[in-house]
Every structure is written in C-alpha cells, then in structure tokens.
Design a protein around this motif. Structure first.
Motif: not given
Length: 280
Positions: A14-20, A69-72, A241-250
């Motif tokens: 999940i955090f790879h892109a932000w960290v890099h 936060l509603p994601c991640g 573990y990385v699914n639609a809820f990872s982008a938005d809890l909803g």
C-alpha cells in the motif's frame, strides 16, 4: 513527515508509492517499520509519528491525538485472526478445552485479541488461563513446541500454519461475520489532528491505486521486508488484505468499526468512543 507501519506485505504494498516519491505533490516520508504491538504503543504515548498504522482496538486510547483516515488500513471478509493449537485435547474437544489454558496473542491492544476476548466470552466457559504476549511470527513456533496451549495468529499465518503441524480451533473472522454480517476491522491508519487529513487521505489513496496499477513496481520492496519469503504466500497475503476497503472504508467499513468499538465498550474492554470524532 514521520510515518510508521508494519513490514507486512499488505502495508508495504500500500505505502510503496508514497514512500518512494511516486505520489505527485506528497512529501517523501520518514518511515519506521514495526509490528503492530509497537505501533499501537507509539501512537498511545503522545509523541508518535504523524501517520501510523494501529489496531482498530487501540483507537479508543489515541483519539485525543489522532483521527482515523478512511483509507490505507486492513479491513475485509475472510481475513480474520485464527486460533490454532497442537494440543490433542483442544483438537478433539474444541474451544471449551481452552478453559484455564495458556494462549499466546500478538498484542494486548490488537484487534485480534479484542475479537478473541469477545469470542471467548461466548465459547470458553470460565475463560482462558494465562495470556502470553509474543511477536506474531513467534506464536506458531511456541504453539508447535508446546510452550503455549494455543495461539492467536494474524497476517500470513493463515496460509502457513499447516506447515507447523497446527490445527484450526476457530476463525475469529468467520465468527464475527456470522454474528454481525459485517466485514472485519483489523488495522487502521490514523493521523495527527491538526494535519491536512484530506490531503493525507488523498496521498494514501493514490498510493493504493498506484500499487494496483503497477503491482510489479513494489515487488522487491515488499519481499525485502516480508517475514515470509515465499512469493506465492506474499501475493496471497496482498490479495486478501488489500481490497476495496483499502481505498475507501465506505459505509460498511465504518459500520464495522462502530460495531466493534461499541460492542467492546459495552463489555468494558475499551473506553467508550465518540463516533462523531472518529474521522476528525
């Protein structure tokens, strides 16, 4: 900006892109990698990172300083913690045989342990005996070697416990879903109040979307931090573990969080939470 999350494949994916530096407009953060027992403590001491992954069970203790936060985070279906044993009596008699026994858990304030306590109140007359806190990767060896009678495991242990000769006693996720009809809230991403929460959520969501669009980009980073090196197990972990809820809890995700914390508060397991303050 300081952030902290676990070295588990779902978090590093999940955090790879932000960290890099791959999320436009976001600062490249300073990262601390730590298991959930450590990050829960970091958030609770009042001098923790700006953004941190914690257990949903730990939220009631940090909401004065942090907002959800509603994601991640980690929330879903079919991904709950497992109770495992190598003890023959527990294998044959089921959960009731855990009464008075030693059980290893990954953290006193983990969602796994909170779910276990709610489940045990219904399924283990008289309750378990001693609770032993161990890093999650040490739990299955401890159960296999007879140092504890059962263990509560998380993460990729779902895919590997058979290799330790262990037997499933109960799936906390299946119990929770059958009891509530809701997904399982496991890990939350929280940020310090007073920060630009909307921007932070946007950066994390963009990082998730980048990970999905470019899964090969994070592969080396994920594998170098993972405590389970088999690529197929790492990929299964991410897929679960990385699914639609990872982008938005909803709505369903927030309902699951509310149900967990309100039920736990009624049982006296966590302090009551003002749900209106949850998201800042």
């Amino acid at each position: 900006m300081k952030i902290a999350f676990s070295p588990c494949p779902n978090d590093t994916f999940i955090f790879h892109a932000w960290v890099h530096g791959l999320v436009p407009g976001s600062p490249v953060p300073e990262v601390t990698y730590a298991d959930i027992d450590v990050t829960n403590t970091l958030a609770a001491v009042g001098q923790g990172p700006d953004v941190v992954k914690i257990s949903y069970a730990a939220l009631p203790w940090v909401l004065d300083e942090y907002a959800l936060l509603p994601c991640g985070g980690a929330l879903g279906r079919g991904c709950g913690p497992l109770v495992l044993t190598a003890d023959e009596a527990v294998r044959t008699q089921g959960p009731a045989a855990l009464a008075g026994r030693r059980v290893a858990v990954p953290s006193e304030r983990s969602t796994a342990y909170l779910l276990f306590r709610l489940w045990a109140a219904q399924n283990i007359p008289g309750g378990v005996g001693e609770i032993v806190i161990l890093p999650f990767h040490e739990i299955m060896p401890a159960v296999r070697d007879g140092r504890v009678d059962a263990g509560l495991v998380i993460h990729e242990a779902r895919f590997t416990y058979h290799t330790f000769g262990l037997t499933l006693v109960a799936d906390m996720g299946s119990w929770w879903e059958a009891d509530t009809g809701l997904p399982i809230p496991l890990g939350a991403i929280v940020a310090r109040r007073g920060m630009d929460l909307k921007a932070l959520a946007g950066w994390i969501r963009s990082s998730v979307e980048y990970a999905w669009a470019h899964p090969e980009a994070s592969r080396e980073y994920v594998l170098c931090h993972s405590q389970e090196l088999a690529p197929e197990v790492v990929q299964a972990h991410i897929d679960l573990y990385v699914n639609a809820f990872s982008a938005d809890l909803g709505g369903d995700g927030l309902a699951a969080v509310r149900a967990l914390l309100e039920r736990a508060a009624r049982e006296g397991l966590v302090p009551p939470v003002d749900m209106d303050r949850l998201l800042g």
